[in-house]
Motif scaffolding. Structure first.
Motif, PDB file in Angstrom:
ATOM      1  N   ALA A 116       0.853  -1.188   0.000  1.00 27.22           N
ATOM      2  CA  ALA A 116       0.000   0.000   0.000  1.00 27.22           C
ATOM      3  C   ALA A 116       0.890   1.240   0.000  1.00 27.22           C
ATOM      4  N   PHE A 117       0.645   2.115  -0.965  1.00 31.47           N
ATOM      5  CA  PHE A 117       1.469   3.312  -1.130  1.00 31.47           C
ATOM      6  C   PHE A 117       0.734   4.272  -2.054  1.00 31.47           C
ATOM      7  N   PRO A 118       0.972   5.570  -1.921  1.00 27.98           N
ATOM      8  CA  PRO A 118       0.412   6.490  -2.914  1.00 27.98           C
ATOM      9  C   PRO A 118       1.175   6.353  -4.223  1.00 27.98           C
ATOM     10  N   VAL A 119       0.510   6.680  -5.324  1.00 31.82           N
ATOM     11  CA  VAL A 119       1.178   6.621  -6.625  1.00 31.82           C
ATOM     12  C   VAL A 119       2.427   7.491  -6.583  1.00 31.82           C
ATOM     13  N   PRO A 120       3.589   6.968  -6.958  1.00 30.62           N
ATOM     14  CA  PRO A 120       4.816   7.772  -6.921  1.00 30.62           C
ATOM     15  C   PRO A 120       4.706   9.006  -7.813  1.00 30.62           C
ATOM     16  N   ASN A 121       5.200  10.126  -7.302  1.00 28.38           N
ATOM     17  CA  ASN A 121       5.320  11.306  -8.151  1.00 28.38           C
ATOM     18  C   ASN A 121       6.607  11.211  -8.962  1.00 28.38           C
TER      19      ASN A 121
ATOM     20  N   GLU B 205       9.504  12.713  -8.773  1.00 33.13           N
ATOM     21  CA  GLU B 205      10.744  12.604  -7.989  1.00 33.13           C
ATOM     22  C   GLU B 205      10.882  11.217  -7.377  1.00 33.13           C
ATOM     23  N   GLU B 206       9.814  10.716  -6.776  1.00 33.40           N
ATOM     24  CA  GLU B 206       9.869   9.400  -6.137  1.00 33.40           C
ATOM     25  C   GLU B 206      10.089   8.289  -7.160  1.00 33.40           C
ATOM     26  N   GLY B 207       9.368   8.364  -8.271  1.00 32.74           N
ATOM     27  CA  GLY B 207       9.505   7.327  -9.287  1.00 32.74           C
ATOM     28  C   GLY B 207      10.871   7.328  -9.946  1.00 32.74           C
ATOM     29  N   THR B 208      11.414   8.517 -10.168  1.00 29.25           N
ATOM     30  CA  THR B 208      12.745   8.616 -10.767  1.00 29.25           C
ATOM     31  C   THR B 208      13.793   8.061  -9.827  1.00 29.25           C
ATOM     32  N   GLN B 209      13.633   8.343  -8.545  1.00 35.21           N
ATOM     33  CA  GLN B 209      14.590   7.829  -7.560  1.00 35.21           C
ATOM     34  C   GLN B 209      14.565   6.305  -7.510  1.00 35.21           C
ATOM     35  N   GLU B 210      13.376   5.727  -7.642  1.00 37.13           N
ATOM     36  CA  GLU B 210      13.257   4.266  -7.553  1.00 37.13           C
ATOM     37  C   GLU B 210      13.582   3.563  -8.860  1.00 37.13           C
ATOM     38  N   PHE B 211      13.110   4.135  -9.981  1.00 37.74           N
ATOM     39  CA  PHE B 211      13.197   3.410 -11.260  1.00 37.74           C
ATOM     40  C   PHE B 211      14.140   4.041 -12.280  1.00 37.74           C
ATOM     41  N   GLY B 212      14.541   5.281 -12.053  1.00 29.59           N
ATOM     42  CA  GLY B 212      15.429   5.930 -13.007  1.00 29.59           C
ATOM     43  C   GLY B 212      14.716   6.984 -13.833  1.00 29.59           C
ATOM     44  N   PRO B 213      15.466   7.698 -14.692  1.00 30.30           N
ATOM     45  CA  PRO B 213      14.906   8.824 -15.437  1.00 30.30           C
ATOM     46  C   PRO B 213      13.785   8.445 -16.411  1.00 30.30           C
ATOM     47  N   GLY B 214      13.711   7.189 -16.797  1.00 26.90           N
ATOM     48  CA  GLY B 214      12.641   6.766 -17.698  1.00 26.90           C
ATOM     49  C   GLY B 214      11.258   6.854 -17.085  1.00 26.90           C
TER      50      GLY B 214
END
Length: 315
Positions: free
Chosen positions: A189-194, A196-205
């Motif tokens: 359970a988590f809010p949809v990554p924004n 900044e959060e998504g880039t930090q976890e998955f990279g610039p793509g």
């Protein structure tokens, strides 16, 4: 062990349920602090009886800033990981909510987005709906508008009053809230990554992923599903498929990860309970597909994460 703070303004029936779970039935977390803006709130007495620190912080007229300053200082000192609002009848400021993003949750007695705000049971009766229930969601700047964690449905009866409907919803709340906390503890359970959060976890793509989601019109639940699929693919040692997972591609392994996520969280849907359980019991065909792809153990491990929730689910 994660440390939980509960905010409550009233009698604290949801608090009592949570106190029974953490840490007694689930040692991954412990309720270590209860805060109320009302000195006579019975929630404080429930906390004291359970040996939990109970603190009254007055909410004076136009006093949100002072309340939040004291609460924030106390929670940081106690190293709180998760804030749970349980009948807390005040609206938090945007900076407070942003500080606790992804770590502050609330329960509301309706199937959001229907009937937010005050008197949701009467709103449901006035609208003539045949089904209501409760929603556990992350808290954000929009009243009762944060990303959903789970819902439980109950029927609305022809002769219902607001009080009767509230009483019927309450047992669903007592099932939903601990379940939502357990999902948070499991990382499901988590809010949809924004960005900044998504880039930090998955990279610039991840910027392209957000554009793709927007273009496809994916809702919050679908976006959360895509993130969980991508994380599953990481644990399955399939890093080359992570972005395919975020895009919910038709790749066979991505499709298997999607099925795993659908199945492990299938107890949360609003379909009839027996239909959900039937799908869970018929998982053998998916296990065969996983074995053919050399992923049977990984698939079974994903399902194991929530296997007990199927036995705990009655709504």
């Amino acid at each position: 062990m994660k440390r939980i703070a509960v905010f409550a303004s009233g009698s604290g029936t949801n608090l009592q349920t949570l106190l029974g779970w953490f840490p007694h039935k689930d040692p991954r977390a412990e309720i270590t602090l209860v805060i109320s803006n009302k000195q006579d709130a019975y929630a404080l007495e429930r906390a004291r009886q359970a040996g939990v620190e109970a603190v009254y912080i007055p909410w004076k007229k136009n006093g949100r800033e002072d309340f939040e300053r004291q609460a924030q200082s106390l929670m940081q000192d106690r190293q709180i990981d998760l804030v749970v609002l349980a009948g807390f009848m005040r609206i938090s400021s945007d900076p407070f909510v942003e500080f606790w993003r992804g770590r502050i949750i609330n329960i509301h007695p309706s199937l959001l987005p229907d009937f937010p705000g005050l008197h949701p049971q009467q709103q449901a009766l006035d609208a003539g709906v045949t089904q209501s229930g409760c929603t556990v969601h992350f808290v954000d700047a929009v009243l009762d508008g944060g990303d959903m964690i789970l819902q439980k449905a109950v029927p609305v009866l022809e002769d219902d009053t607001a009080d009767a409907l509230a009483a019927r919803i309450q047992p669903a709340e007592h099932e939903a809230y601990p379940q939502a906390v357990r999902l948070w503890l499991s990382g499901l359970a988590f809010p949809v990554p924004n960005l900044e959060e998504g880039t930090q976890e998955f990279g610039p793509g991840f910027a392209d992923v957000l554009k793709s989601w927007e273009a496809q019109g994916l809702d919050v639940a679908q976006r959360q599903h895509a993130v969980r699929v991508a994380r599953l693919l990481k644990t399955w040692d399939k890093p080359e498929l992570v972005f395919a997972g975020l895009h919910l591609s038709a790749d066979p392994v991505v499709a298997l990860a999607r099925s795993a996520d659908d199945l492990r969280l299938g107890f949360m849907t609003l379909e009839p309970l027996q239909d959900r359980k039937n799908r869970w019991e018929a998982r053998g065909r998916l296990l065969e597909r996983a074995e053919a792809l050399g992923l049977k153990e990984a698939f079974e491990a994903a399902l194991h994460e929530t296997a007990l929730e199927w036995d705990r689910t009655t709504f």
